[in-house]
Design a protein around this motif. Sequence first.
Motif, PDB file in Angstrom:
ATOM      1  N   UNK A  32       0.861  -1.192   0.000  1.00  0.00           N
ATOM      2  CA  UNK A  32       0.000   0.000   0.000  1.00  0.00           C
ATOM      3  C   UNK A  32       0.891   1.233   0.000  1.00  0.00           C
ATOM      4  N   UNK A  33       0.806   2.002  -1.103  1.00  0.00           N
ATOM      5  CA  UNK A  33       1.614   3.221  -1.243  1.00  0.00           C
ATOM      6  C   UNK A  33       0.678   4.422  -1.302  1.00  0.00           C
ATOM      7  N   UNK A  38      -4.120   9.798  -5.347  1.00  0.00           N
ATOM      8  CA  UNK A  38      -4.678   8.448  -5.248  1.00  0.00           C
ATOM      9  C   UNK A  38      -3.668   7.571  -4.518  1.00  0.00           C
ATOM     10  N   UNK A  39      -4.176   6.547  -3.863  1.00  0.00           N
ATOM     11  CA  UNK A  39      -3.297   5.537  -3.278  1.00  0.00           C
ATOM     12  C   UNK A  39      -3.208   4.355  -4.230  1.00  0.00           C
ATOM     13  N   UNK A  61     -10.625   9.582  -1.416  1.00  0.00           N
ATOM     14  CA  UNK A  61      -9.387   9.397  -2.176  1.00  0.00           C
ATOM     15  C   UNK A  61      -9.431   8.036  -2.873  1.00  0.00           C
ATOM     16  N   UNK A  62      -9.212   8.013  -4.195  1.00  0.00           N
ATOM     17  CA  UNK A  62      -9.284   6.732  -4.902  1.00  0.00           C
ATOM     18  C   UNK A  62      -8.159   5.781  -4.487  1.00  0.00           C
ATOM     19  N   UNK A  63      -8.488   4.510  -4.510  1.00  0.00           N
ATOM     20  CA  UNK A  63      -7.482   3.471  -4.281  1.00  0.00           C
ATOM     21  C   UNK A  63      -7.349   2.682  -5.580  1.00  0.00           C
ATOM     22  N   UNK A  64      -6.198   2.827  -6.218  1.00  0.00           N
ATOM     23  CA  UNK A  64      -5.944   2.119  -7.472  1.00  0.00           C
ATOM     24  C   UNK A  64      -5.324   0.766  -7.125  1.00  0.00           C
ATOM     25  N   UNK A 146      -0.430   8.539  -9.759  1.00  0.00           N
ATOM     26  CA  UNK A 146      -0.927   8.852  -8.413  1.00  0.00           C
ATOM     27  C   UNK A 146      -0.936  10.362  -8.171  1.00  0.00           C
ATOM     28  N   UNK A 147      -0.660  11.159  -9.203  1.00  0.00           N
ATOM     29  CA  UNK A 147      -0.644  12.616  -9.059  1.00  0.00           C
ATOM     30  C   UNK A 147       0.764  13.133  -8.854  1.00  0.00           C
TER      31      UNK A 147
END
Length: 239
Positions: A32-33, A38-39, A61-64, A146-147
């Motif tokens: 998990x980063x 997004x994470x 916050x999206x989790x990819x 992730x931005x």
Amino acid sequence: MPDWFSRSIVDDKTTMLTEPFVHAYVRANIWHLRGRDADLLVDTGMGICPLAPEIETPQGKPLLVVATHIHLDHVGSLHEFPWRAGPRMSAEQFVSMDEAATYAYMFHDLEGAVSKLPAPGWKAADYKIPSAPLTRTLDEGDIVDLGDRQFRVLHLPGHSPDSIALFDEADGLFFSGDAIYDDTLIDDLPDSDRASYISSMRRLLDLPVRIGHGGHGPSFDGKRMREIAAAYLGRTGGI
Ligand SMILES: [Zn+2]
């Protein structure tokens, strides 16, 4: 069940989870980063106990979630997450979770499948992976963003035909799945291909990795990764 997963803090942005009570052969790393927009979650373990409640992300916050390949110990909980990316090559099999691709059948009669029961009456023979159709397919050169950081997708077949890895070219962070890791490499599964694995290892020798987080075993730096790749090439006559 509580405490099915163990959790290690790797750095202020990175947590690693794993399943200490499953057989070492299928005890994979879950990464998990935390990113800015997004994470990222790399792989999802066996799916014996729910993983999603263990992954904390700020509201909204999206989790990819990226599956590095379709083997059972990487995709078991994928269905729990709404955003599911994985290799284009095996996209159809993520719908069916075909056991010929996941190898879930190998777990059914694995001696010592778990060292602690996740629930009373639980049986490895009943183990099944739910369908998890991909919402995004990934192939060589694609970008996972992730931005504040971008990962390039590398297709590194050998362990499995569909193995992909994520590489941040800006700082050398590498999520390698089962393409390379610091433990016994598996190249003798029915869909493994040693010639492809040799090509992938040659490619890895030139990859400017700073830190690698693999699908199994401890993390490694670039020097260690090149040692692992060179050892594989030496062992298989690939050099
Ligand atoms: Zn695998």
